[in-house]
Design an enzyme around this catalytic site. Structure first.
Site, short mmCIF file in Angstrom:
data_model
loop_
_atom_site.label_atom_id
_atom_site.label_comp_id
_atom_site.label_asym_id
_atom_site.label_seq_id
_atom_site.Cartn_x
_atom_site.Cartn_y
_atom_site.Cartn_z
N CYS A 383 0.98 -1.23 -0.05
CA CYS A 383 0.13 0.01 0.09
C CYS A 383 0.78 1.15 -0.03
O CYS A 383 1.49 1.63 -1.11
CB CYS A 383 -1.11 -0.16 1.37
SG CYS A 383 -2.53 0.91 0.76
N HIS A 509 -3.51 -5.00 0.64
CA HIS A 509 -3.10 -5.80 1.54
C HIS A 509 -3.28 -7.16 1.40
O HIS A 509 -4.09 -7.65 2.07
CB HIS A 509 -3.72 -5.12 2.73
CG HIS A 509 -3.54 -3.74 3.13
ND1 HIS A 509 -2.76 -3.59 3.92
CD2 HIS A 509 -4.24 -2.46 2.65
CE1 HIS A 509 -3.01 -1.77 4.16
NE2 HIS A 509 -3.79 -1.43 3.03
N GLU A 511 -1.61 -9.06 3.48
CA GLU A 511 -1.30 -9.85 4.65
C GLU A 511 -2.83 -10.38 5.15
O GLU A 511 -2.76 -11.06 5.93
CB GLU A 511 -0.65 -8.73 5.67
CG GLU A 511 -1.30 -7.62 6.13
CD GLU A 511 -1.32 -6.33 4.98
OE1 GLU A 511 -0.89 -6.67 3.80
OE2 GLU A 511 -1.50 -5.20 5.43
#
Ligand code: GLN
Length: 540
Positions: A383, A509, A511
């Site tokens: 990001c 993102h 993650e």
């Protein structure tokens, strides 16, 4: 399908790990073949945690449907490998907002609107809404905060009513408490637990199970004492001892038969014994790494252990996939500059530049990216980290002096990162970013394509700014490849450097989507590249 409900409350202190206990129990029930979901009710007035900074709240976790939520939802997804949604996280703010909107519409037909029954009814609605979906046999609802707090009262009252209405065999309460160890006395103390249970009882709730967080093993006599004074069955006093990893907790809970006690109480069949083979394999891998790699994580909140929770967990998953221990070296972006970058990053085999907001620490991130780019250090920008990699390339490789994101410098001559069109009229801060899952098309033959092994992916977003397509051809000509594009808007979602062993920046993102069962390929490939980088140095 009739649904059973489990509420998880907390006593004595916060931070006892209710989220991990809830996720561990859900894992055990799921492994027995039950469909389970977990919900978190947070007693603060923010409508969601999206407007809270990491000092207040740690990471803000984002779901596919674009909800900005509590980081415990990340644990739920990582443990269960099932996506959550807006319905899985509700705050006092959202509940009041709904009730007040109803009041303005005239839905209450002239009645006085009150905490009881209107707020408590809305709390109960939020819980039964998940059950009424008809897809879950068990809903676990974690109540944020600590029993005895003023702001928790309506929630406890709602649970009391809910249990009365649904029947005691359909609803149960697990209370998580602390059994502290007094060093001077050399003893574990049960009194805070007794008081905490008394507080719950005074609010009309008798817990069915106590999970006791402790630094030292509870003796049988202590368990008996707690059971006797708190009105709990002997086998329902469960010890939750500090574990070396959160991923041990389901196994520790299984050893004490937490799942069986729960199923008995809810009058549910035990079905098959939970097979946690895959989970145990993961733990064995985690505890027996064959090599260690150091990956730097650069951000401005690195001193907070919860600020980058999902990134740290994704690195754990990716480490196990590569039989490697990932040692995360936290680096404060504000302390980094062109002078000390070699010394700070020289020992690393990989680098992540974290998501973030605002210009504090920006120069440190740019210096780190420049170093990673020119020294073949495996790099993943997430990001803001991706946006910084574009800024760095524009400044140092295209020669666009002063190139920046308009978030950092509204007057920059070269706004290589600019405000998204749909953001230009946005005034409110809450819930207005580009949020949730978007499709991205990957160009064949690129690093991104090799990593994902397919040409279409879906990833979760949380940002206002974007790659400015006015600069796309200049940047591409200078060697920055745009390998992932949003097919409906043309927004650039992934950039990479074909000449570099592993350099990739993603606007989304990744993650949030890494789980124990499905480690995220961007992280597994980053760690793989780091292991290779380490081997290459050893061979040299
Ligand atoms: N501040 C940047 C934006 O809003 C990046 C956000 C992020 O890293 N999550 O676009």
């Amino acid at each position: 399908m009739s649904t059973k409900y489990i509420f998880v409350t907390g006593g004595v202190t916060s931070s006892l790990g209710k989220g991990i206990i809830s996720a561990s129990l859900a894992k055990l029930l799921q492994a027995r073949g039950y469909s389970v979901t977990i919900q978190k009710l947070d007693p603060y007035i923010n409508v969601d945690p999206g407007t809270l900074n990491p000092y207040e709240h740690g990471e803000c976790y984002v779901t596919d449907d674009g909800a900005e939520t509590d980081l415990d939802l990340g644990h739920y997804e990582r443990f269960l490998n099932v996506p959550t949604s807006q319905a899985n996280n509700v705050t006092t703010g959202r509940i009041y907002q709904t009730v007040i909107e109803k009041e303005r519409r005239g839905d209450y037909l002239g009645k006085t609107v009150q905490i009881i029954p209107h707020i408590t009814d809305e709390i109960k609605n939020c819980v039964s809404k998940l059950g009424n979906k008809g897809i879950y046999e068990i809903v676990i609802t974690e109540l944020g905060g600590t029993v005895g707090d003023i702001e928790s009262l309506p929630y406890i009252e709602a649970v009391r009513q809910f249990r009365y209405e649904q029947g005691t065999n359909n609803v149960m309460v697990i209370h998580l408490t602390l059994v502290p160890y007094l060093k001077a006395a050399g003893e574990l103390k049960t009194k805070p637990t007794q008081h905490s249970v008394k507080t719950l009882q005074s609010q009309g709730i008798q817990p069915d199970i106590l999970v006791c967080r402790t630094e030292h093993a509870l003796g049988e006599d202590q368990k008996k004492k707690i059971a006797l004074f708190c009105n709990i069955q002997d086998n329902a006093v469960i010890e939750s001892i500090d574990a070396s990893t959160i991923y041990d907790v389901p196994i520790l809970m299984q050893q004490q038969e937490l799942d069986k006690v729960v199923l008995n109480k809810l009058e549910l069949p035990h079905r098959e014994e939970p097979s946690l083979d895959m989970w145990k394999q993961f733990l064995t891998g985690f505890k027996n790494p064959k090599t260690t790699v150091k990956i730097g994580l650069i951000g401005k909140y690195v001193e907070l252990q919860d600020a980058y929770k999902s990134i740290l967990e994704a690195l754990v998953h990716a480490g196990v996939s590569n039989a490697a221990k990932v040692k995360v070296v936290s680096i404060h972006s504000e302390e980094l500059n062109d002078e000390n970058v070699q010394e700070t990053l020289g020992e690393l085999q990989g680098l992540i530049v974290a998501p973030g907001f605002g210009k504090r620490g920006l120069d440190g991130k740019i210096a780190a990216i420049k170093y990673a780019r020119s020294n073949d250090l495996p790099f993943l920008g997430i990001c803001l980290g991706m946006q910084c990699s574009v800024i760095e390339y524009a400044r140092n490789m295209v020669g666009l002096e002063g190139a920046n994101s308009v978030e950092m410098d509204i007057e920059t001559n070269h706004p290589v990162i600019s405000l998204m069109e749909e953001q230009k009229s946005v005034i409110d801060m809450g819930g207005t970013m580009r949020l949730g899952a978007y499709t991205c098309k990957l160009e064949e033959g690129t690093l991104a394509h090799r990593i994902y092994g397919r040409t279409e992916i879906s990833e979760r977003h949380r940002h206002r700014f974007e790659f400015n397509n006015d600069y796309k051809s200049q940047l591409e000509k200078a060697g920055l490849k745009t390998s992932g594009i949003n097919p409906s808007t043309g927004l650039v979602e992934i950039v990479e450097l074909p000449e570099h062993p592993f350099f990739i920046g993603v606007q989304f993102h990744p993650e949030y989507k890494s789980t124990v069962a499905n480690p995220h390929p961007l992280f597994t490939h980053l760690v793989k590249a780091a292991v290779l980088a380490k081997t290459a140095v050893a061979v040299d």
